[in-house]
Write a protein that holds these residues in place. Structure first.
Motif, PDB file in Angstrom:
ATOM      1  N   ALA A 219       0.933 -31.740 -24.233  1.00  0.00           N
ATOM      2  CA  ALA A 219       1.529 -30.576 -23.582  1.00  0.00           C
ATOM      3  C   ALA A 219       2.629 -31.081 -22.658  1.00  0.00           C
ATOM      4  CB  ALA A 219       0.474 -29.819 -22.785  1.00  0.00           C
ATOM      5  N   ILE A 220       3.673 -30.288 -22.511  1.00  0.00           N
ATOM      6  CA  ILE A 220       4.772 -30.663 -21.628  1.00  0.00           C
ATOM      7  C   ILE A 220       5.054 -29.502 -20.682  1.00  0.00           C
ATOM      8  CG2 ILE A 220       5.810 -32.319 -23.228  1.00  0.00           C
ATOM      9  CD1 ILE A 220       7.833 -30.120 -24.016  1.00  0.00           C
ATOM     10  N   PRO A 221       5.588 -29.787 -19.506  1.00  0.00           N
ATOM     11  CA  PRO A 221       5.937 -28.690 -18.599  1.00  0.00           C
ATOM     12  C   PRO A 221       7.126 -27.891 -19.141  1.00  0.00           C
ATOM     13  CG  PRO A 221       6.543 -30.824 -17.654  1.00  0.00           C
ATOM     14  CD  PRO A 221       5.856 -31.104 -18.951  1.00  0.00           C
ATOM     15  N   THR A 222       7.246 -26.686 -18.673  1.00  0.00           N
ATOM     16  CA  THR A 222       8.395 -25.862 -19.036  1.00  0.00           C
ATOM     17  C   THR A 222       9.665 -26.564 -18.559  1.00  0.00           C
ATOM     18  OG1 THR A 222       7.094 -23.847 -18.872  1.00  0.00           O
ATOM     19  CG2 THR A 222       9.486 -23.604 -18.725  1.00  0.00           C
ATOM     20  N   PRO A 223      10.611 -26.794 -19.463  1.00  0.00           N
ATOM     21  CA  PRO A 223      11.852 -27.460 -19.047  1.00  0.00           C
ATOM     22  C   PRO A 223      12.626 -26.627 -18.029  1.00  0.00           C
ATOM     23  CG  PRO A 223      11.610 -27.491 -21.435  1.00  0.00           C
ATOM     24  CD  PRO A 223      10.560 -26.569 -20.903  1.00  0.00           C
ATOM     25  N   PRO A 224      13.347 -27.284 -17.134  1.00  0.00           N
ATOM     26  CA  PRO A 224      14.171 -26.555 -16.168  1.00  0.00           C
ATOM     27  C   PRO A 224      15.132 -25.607 -16.878  1.00  0.00           C
ATOM     28  CG  PRO A 224      14.149 -28.910 -15.675  1.00  0.00           C
ATOM     29  CD  PRO A 224      13.462 -28.729 -16.996  1.00  0.00           C
ATOM     30  N   GLY A 225      15.282 -24.424 -16.331  1.00  0.00           N
ATOM     31  CA  GLY A 225      16.179 -23.431 -16.904  1.00  0.00           C
ATOM     32  C   GLY A 225      15.531 -22.535 -17.940  1.00  0.00           C
ATOM     33  N   MET A 226      14.283 -22.831 -18.307  1.00  0.00           N
ATOM     34  CA  MET A 226      13.624 -22.024 -19.330  1.00  0.00           C
ATOM     35  C   MET A 226      12.538 -21.123 -18.743  1.00  0.00           C
ATOM     36  SD  MET A 226      13.532 -24.679 -22.540  1.00  0.00           S
ATOM     37  CE  MET A 226      12.961 -23.465 -23.706  1.00  0.00           C
ATOM     38  N   GLU A 227      12.557 -20.970 -17.429  1.00  0.00           N
ATOM     39  CA  GLU A 227      11.547 -20.147 -16.764  1.00  0.00           C
ATOM     40  C   GLU A 227      11.649 -18.677 -17.153  1.00  0.00           C
ATOM     41  OE1 GLU A 227      13.685 -22.174 -15.122  1.00  0.00           O
ATOM     42  OE2 GLU A 227      12.365 -23.825 -14.547  1.00  0.00           O
ATOM     43  N   ARG A 228      12.811 -18.240 -17.655  1.00  0.00           N
ATOM     44  CA  ARG A 228      13.002 -16.839 -18.054  1.00  0.00           C
ATOM     45  C   ARG A 228      12.341 -16.510 -19.383  1.00  0.00           C
ATOM     46  NH1 ARG A 228      19.394 -16.363 -17.006  1.00  0.00           N
ATOM     47  NH2 ARG A 228      19.261 -18.505 -17.645  1.00  0.00           N
ATOM     48  N   VAL A 229      11.930 -17.535 -20.119  1.00  0.00           N
ATOM     49  CA  VAL A 229      11.309 -17.314 -21.421  1.00  0.00           C
ATOM     50  C   VAL A 229       9.938 -16.669 -21.217  1.00  0.00           C
ATOM     51  CG1 VAL A 229      10.374 -18.451 -23.477  1.00  0.00           C
ATOM     52  CG2 VAL A 229      12.529 -19.253 -22.470  1.00  0.00           C
ATOM     53  N   GLU A 230       9.706 -15.567 -21.925  1.00  0.00           N
ATOM     54  CA  GLU A 230       8.410 -14.904 -21.845  1.00  0.00           C
ATOM     55  C   GLU A 230       7.328 -15.883 -22.305  1.00  0.00           C
ATOM     56  OE1 GLU A 230       6.069 -11.204 -23.947  1.00  0.00           O
ATOM     57  OE2 GLU A 230       8.257 -11.167 -23.899  1.00  0.00           O
ATOM     58  N   GLY A 231       6.314 -16.086 -21.471  1.00  0.00           N
ATOM     59  CA  GLY A 231       5.253 -17.036 -21.772  1.00  0.00           C
ATOM     60  C   GLY A 231       5.534 -18.443 -21.285  1.00  0.00           C
ATOM     61  N   SER A 232       6.623 -18.623 -20.531  1.00  0.00           N
ATOM     62  CA  SER A 232       6.998 -19.969 -20.078  1.00  0.00           C
ATOM     63  C   SER A 232       5.928 -20.606 -19.197  1.00  0.00           C
ATOM     64  CB  SER A 232       8.334 -19.941 -19.342  1.00  0.00           C
ATOM     65  OG  SER A 232       8.233 -19.199 -18.148  1.00  0.00           O
ATOM     66  N   GLU A 233       5.096 -19.774 -18.580  1.00  0.00           N
ATOM     67  CA  GLU A 233       4.024 -20.328 -17.736  1.00  0.00           C
ATOM     68  C   GLU A 233       3.037 -21.161 -18.558  1.00  0.00           C
ATOM     69  OE1 GLU A 233       2.587 -16.496 -19.365  1.00  0.00           O
ATOM     70  OE2 GLU A 233       4.450 -17.070 -18.370  1.00  0.00           O
ATOM     71  N   GLN A 234       3.045 -20.983 -19.883  1.00  0.00           N
ATOM     72  CA  GLN A 234       2.159 -21.771 -20.753  1.00  0.00           C
ATOM     73  C   GLN A 234       2.736 -23.153 -21.049  1.00  0.00           C
ATOM     74  OE1 GLN A 234       0.617 -19.586 -24.190  1.00  0.00           O
ATOM     75  NE2 GLN A 234       1.380 -17.719 -23.215  1.00  0.00           N
TER      76      GLN A 234
END
Length: 188
Positions: free
Chosen positions: A157-172
């Protein structure tokens, strides 16, 4: 047109300085950008001034052996998107990322799997690559399905890349899949 790779239905070629409009159109589709930017398009000036020059510089850096390649249908020549096979900016040439971004009209037709399978073959048989990896968001099930069809293994598993926080489900977060040359060879 210089050809990088051909499959049964696709031709991959290097991008040229004249291809900005193809990339702008691709990145302006909210559905295409859904798992990348939350559907926000890439600004045309970013494509012209940053993205495309970086793509072209990659061909120089990697002597045309690796990079980001325009994908066209063999029948009719329609641009369907791009595939990439490239190392991290300062990474070893024998460890490369596999990626793709396709127009909606190309979805569900097996192109992502077909192009990716051919790139794996090229990486392991012609380019001296020992490890291919791919990353996507956990919520991007279609891309995860392609990676699984290629027999890539979930590595971590990898953390959400910077700038992709707007993606629905990015908290996963995201996932990284990998395949080594040794794991790939039994498929042949």
């Amino acid at each position: 047109m210089d050809t990088y790779l051909e499959t049964e239905r696709l031709t991959l070629r290097p991008f040229t300085a004249d291809d900005a409009d193809l990339l702008i159109e691709l990145d302006s589709d909210a559905a295409v950008m859904r798992h990348l930017s939350g559907g926000v398009p890439t600004a045309p000036e970013v494509v012209r001034e940053r993205s495309l020059p970086n793509i072209l510089a990659g061909y120089e850096r990697w002597r045309g052996r690796l990079g980001l390649f325009a994908a066209h249908e063999k029948e009719g020549g329609a641009f369907i998107g791009w595939f990439c096979l490239r190392p991290q900016p300062q990474g070893p040439l024998e460890e490369v990322e596999l990626g793709y971004r396709l127009r909606q009209a190309a979805w569900g037709r097996g192109y992502a799997t077909e192009g990716s399978r051919a790139l794996l073959r090229k990486a392991f048989t012609e380019l001296g690559v020992r490890l291919v990896w791919a990353e996507t968001m956990v919520v991007n099930r279609p891309s995860r399905n392609v990676m699984e069809k290629l027999d890539m293994k979930l590595a971590k598993a990898i953390p959400t890349p910077p700038g992709m926080e707007r993606v629905e489900g990015s908290e996963q977060g995201g996932v990284r899949f990998e395949i080594t040359k040794e794991q790939w060879e039994p498929q042949e």
